[in-house]
Design a protein around this motif. Structure first.
Motif, PDB file in Angstrom:
ATOM      1  N   LEU A  40      -0.491 -82.167 -33.140  1.00 32.72           N
ATOM      2  CA  LEU A  40      -0.428 -81.308 -31.944  1.00 32.72           C
ATOM      3  C   LEU A  40      -1.654 -81.547 -31.057  1.00 32.72           C
ATOM      4  O   LEU A  40      -1.549 -81.593 -29.827  1.00 32.72           O
ATOM      5  CB  LEU A  40      -0.311 -79.837 -32.356  1.00 32.72           C
ATOM      6  N   ARG A  44      -1.907 -83.049 -27.102  1.00 31.92           N
ATOM      7  CA  ARG A  44      -2.699 -82.502 -25.999  1.00 31.92           C
ATOM      8  C   ARG A  44      -3.632 -83.556 -25.395  1.00 31.92           C
ATOM      9  O   ARG A  44      -4.103 -83.388 -24.267  1.00 31.92           O
ATOM     10  CB  ARG A  44      -3.534 -81.299 -26.473  1.00 31.92           C
ATOM     11  N   LEU A  81      -1.363 -80.578 -21.792  1.00 33.63           N
ATOM     12  CA  LEU A  81      -0.553 -79.471 -22.310  1.00 33.63           C
ATOM     13  C   LEU A  81      -1.474 -78.323 -22.746  1.00 33.63           C
ATOM     14  O   LEU A  81      -2.559 -78.562 -23.276  1.00 33.63           O
ATOM     15  CB  LEU A  81       0.314 -79.930 -23.481  1.00 33.63           C
ATOM     16  N   TYR A  84      -2.134 -74.494 -28.269  1.00 37.63           N
ATOM     17  CA  TYR A  84      -1.050 -73.960 -29.119  1.00 37.63           C
ATOM     18  C   TYR A  84      -1.636 -72.940 -30.071  1.00 37.63           C
ATOM     19  O   TYR A  84      -2.858 -72.923 -30.326  1.00 37.63           O
ATOM     20  CB  TYR A  84      -0.366 -75.091 -29.887  1.00 37.63           C
ATOM     21  N   PHE A  97       3.282 -71.223 -27.756  1.00 38.01           N
ATOM     22  CA  PHE A  97       2.594 -71.830 -26.622  1.00 38.01           C
ATOM     23  C   PHE A  97       2.632 -70.832 -25.480  1.00 38.01           C
ATOM     24  O   PHE A  97       3.703 -70.306 -25.162  1.00 38.01           O
ATOM     25  CB  PHE A  97       3.304 -73.120 -26.205  1.00 38.01           C
ATOM     26  N   TRP A 107       6.038 -78.535 -23.847  1.00 36.33           N
ATOM     27  CA  TRP A 107       5.740 -78.555 -25.292  1.00 36.33           C
ATOM     28  C   TRP A 107       7.010 -78.690 -26.143  1.00 36.33           C
ATOM     29  O   TRP A 107       6.963 -79.194 -27.267  1.00 36.33           O
ATOM     30  CB  TRP A 107       5.023 -77.264 -25.721  1.00 36.33           C
ATOM     31  N   ALA A 111       6.836 -80.907 -29.627  1.00 34.77           N
ATOM     32  CA  ALA A 111       6.607 -80.024 -30.794  1.00 34.77           C
ATOM     33  C   ALA A 111       7.743 -80.181 -31.801  1.00 34.77           C
ATOM     34  O   ALA A 111       7.524 -80.337 -33.004  1.00 34.77           O
ATOM     35  CB  ALA A 111       6.488 -78.571 -30.337  1.00 34.77           C
TER      36      ALA A 111
END
Lengths: 399, 399
Positions: A40, A44, A81, A84, A97, A107, A111
């Motif tokens: 994750l 980003r 992004l 999270y 999010f 996302w 995700a």
């Protein structure tokens, strides 16, 4: 869709949340939290590459050059992004999010794809080198046999909608190649922009449930609420034409939506059927066009819910000639590993990432399948009243 | 086998010839003559590598270190295969090898393997990149499913006898790996020395029909002829013990061979069943041991004719416990591409390379299946008389 949101609801604060509709898959037991965070965080860190940006700016989508406006592209190129929130709760992850809608909405796909792929890797990790080879041999054979069934119908039109729940990126790419090789003209493109770019395919897609869900959540009165799904499409109408003018009517019940639809919507290209009994949904759509004086044979129906090659062929045979038919084939194209791993641990499952609130108000989805409904019960009741949704037939949600 | 010939019949002049028992496969149309010559010339150019020689000299075969004598190894290290004679006749190739028996006999396996592989390449050449990938995915899946059926029987003993009619070298190697991975202890080894060396497996095998065929052709009188098949085994007896003491009784009819066999042969480890009805052959063998006062449960039967996994399981269930059972699995292990290419152009077929004469006299094989018989009709009649072979049941020869 992001450009439409960017243009019309740029500052709307939303929360998106991961929802595993298949409780029996204990994601938090399968996927290491550290590994998930690493992925994750990596998401980003990535930006549009120069080549990707050039392609988006210059490519022709649905016959229209420069679909993306310069201000949108500039924003997109600089986008990171939003953060999270990840927490383990029992054997599942809570992954949410929060932020501005055009940022948070992006996302969903990465995700889901990351969770699906990490889950797959966890299972593969326990298998021998040889078992792995045979696993993929079997999966390839299966995909190819589906393609061979489908290629017998020269009039079929099928696109890959399988990005979010793919087995893995490389596997999706392989499946797309199988479609190119086996279906030729019948394969109309992919909703995965990177694969479309790399393989010189059409990048295709249309609007999704989050649009009416967020618009509806923002409505102040019941009257605003009732109008919200049409407001979405009015905004969309300005933005797009042709094949992008597809109605997704099931968010708050297809029958009522069509009944109360303004006349300008009958001019739209077609309807996407994404829940409930697909044949019934298509019959409803055809009747609606007929009642409004449209010729269904000039209209397009896109089926996109839980498709596999048998259902595709069945629906095609039922509707070809009566209406233009197309298929958005998702999970069972890019993740059909059913029965291929011990204890079926690679079977696809129903993982979604949904807008759950907008400006602090909960979102609601009714769908044509009550098993796909979401939102607080009091809100569901209110929406059912406002949209005049009565008894609904339930269908099992497999993927 | 070569060492036994080298020791006992070093200077015997023989002719080996390619025989395509499947007329419907037009080898000369499929395989380019230039390409075939290039491969055959290449075979003549290769020598044992130092590593191969070391392995043959030092490896333990059937528990016996230094099975190969220094004088044989020295000869083998310096061996160049004798010239070949290649001519196109209609849609087939005439391919013959003449010279000293221990040299010519070594042509059989590479000649067959090269022809099988070139035929496969010719078919593959017409297929797309993707079709190829799916072809192998399907073939892998098929092999693995066979292995999965077989692994359910813990007592099975199976070896790879599939070198000469393999789809290709790499494919055979893959099949062997599938057997290693899937069957563990049940997989007893391979008759391919290179693969045995590379993968640290047992190299296994035993005597073949060419031995009695050449010995029989050399016989001056009917009496000599009747004794020839036993002379082969007497020479073999001196050379080998244990699992290598396997009788191949069907060259001139199993029933008569066993009936007239000298008593010392009943001490041998077992019998290989290579033609006719395999269950009947095994029953004949069991009865023979019982009549000669041997306990069949201490004897070994190796089935090696046209096996596939269903037949293996069927024979295993029928005979396990009554006799020790083992299987030499050939063509349908290493070349089961049936139904996988358009017009079934990759299906295995019955190509053999046989001793056709020795010192100018024709060889004869009767077999327990008249469809596998070979030799001039007058000689066949004579052999049938000498070996007391009457009416025989015919079986289709698939591979």
């Amino acid at each position: 869709m992001c450009q439409s949101v960017f243009r019309n609801k740029r500052d709307t604060q939303v929360t998106f949340s991961l929802i595993n509709r298949t409780d029996s898959v204990p994601l938090a037991k399968l996927i290491d939290e550290g590994e998930l965070r690493e992925q994750l965080d990596h998401i980003r860190s990535i930006r549009l590459s120069r080549g990707e940006s050039t392609w988006l700016r210059g490519n022709t989508f649905y016959g229209k050059r420069q679909m993306f406006r310069p201000d949108f592209m500039e924003w997109f190129e600089n986008l990171q992004l939003p953060p999270y929130h990840l927490e383990r709760v029992g054997d599942q992850y809570e992954l949410t999010f929060e932020g501005k809608w055009p940022e948070v909405m992006l996302w969903e796909i990465p995700a889901l794809a990351v969770l699906m792929e990490l889950r797959g890797r966890a299972v593969l990790h326990d298998m021998g080198r040889f078992e792995l080879q045979v696993l993929y041999a079997r999966a390839m054979t299966r995909v190819w046999e589906k393609v061979e069934h489908l290629r017998k119908e020269p009039g079929l039109r099928i696109a890959d909608f399988g990005t979010r729940r793919r087995h893995s990126f490389l596997w999706q790419d392989w499946c797309v190649q199988a479609m190119i090789e086996g279906l030729g003209e019948r394969f109309t493109g992919t909703s995965n922009c990177l694969i479309a770019k790399n393989r010189d395919l059409e990048a295709i897609g249309t609007n999704a449930h989050e649009m009416p869900m967020v618009y509806a959540a923002l409505a102040e009165t019941d009257e605003d609420l009732a109008r919200a799904p049409y407001d979405v499409l009015a905004d969309w109408h300005e933005e797009h034409e042709g094949n992008l003018r597809m109605i997704l009517p099931d968010t708050y019940g297809t029958a009522g939506f069509l009944e109360r639809a303004p006349d300008w919507l009958t001019q739209w290209t077609g309807i996407r059927i994404d829940s409930g009994d697909p044949a019934e949904g298509a019959e409803t759509a055809i009747r609606w066009w007929q009642e409004r004086g449209e010729d269904p044979r000039e209209k397009l129906i896109i089926f996109s819910d839980g498709l596999d090659e048998q259902k595709i062929l069945q629906l095609y045979h039922q509707f070809a000639g009566r209406v233009r038919v197309s298929f958005g084939w998702g999970t069972l194209l890019t993740n059909d590993f059913r029965g291929l791993a011990p204890d079926d641990r690679l079977a696809p499952f129903s993982l979604v990432c949904k807008a759950v609130s907008a400006e602090g108000r909960p979102t609601v989805k009714l769908s044509d399948n009550p098993n796909k409904a979401m939102g607080p019960q009091t809100e569901i009741d209110r929406y059912k009243r406002v949209f005049g949704v009565g008894q609904q037939q339930a269908f099992e949600v497999v993927v």
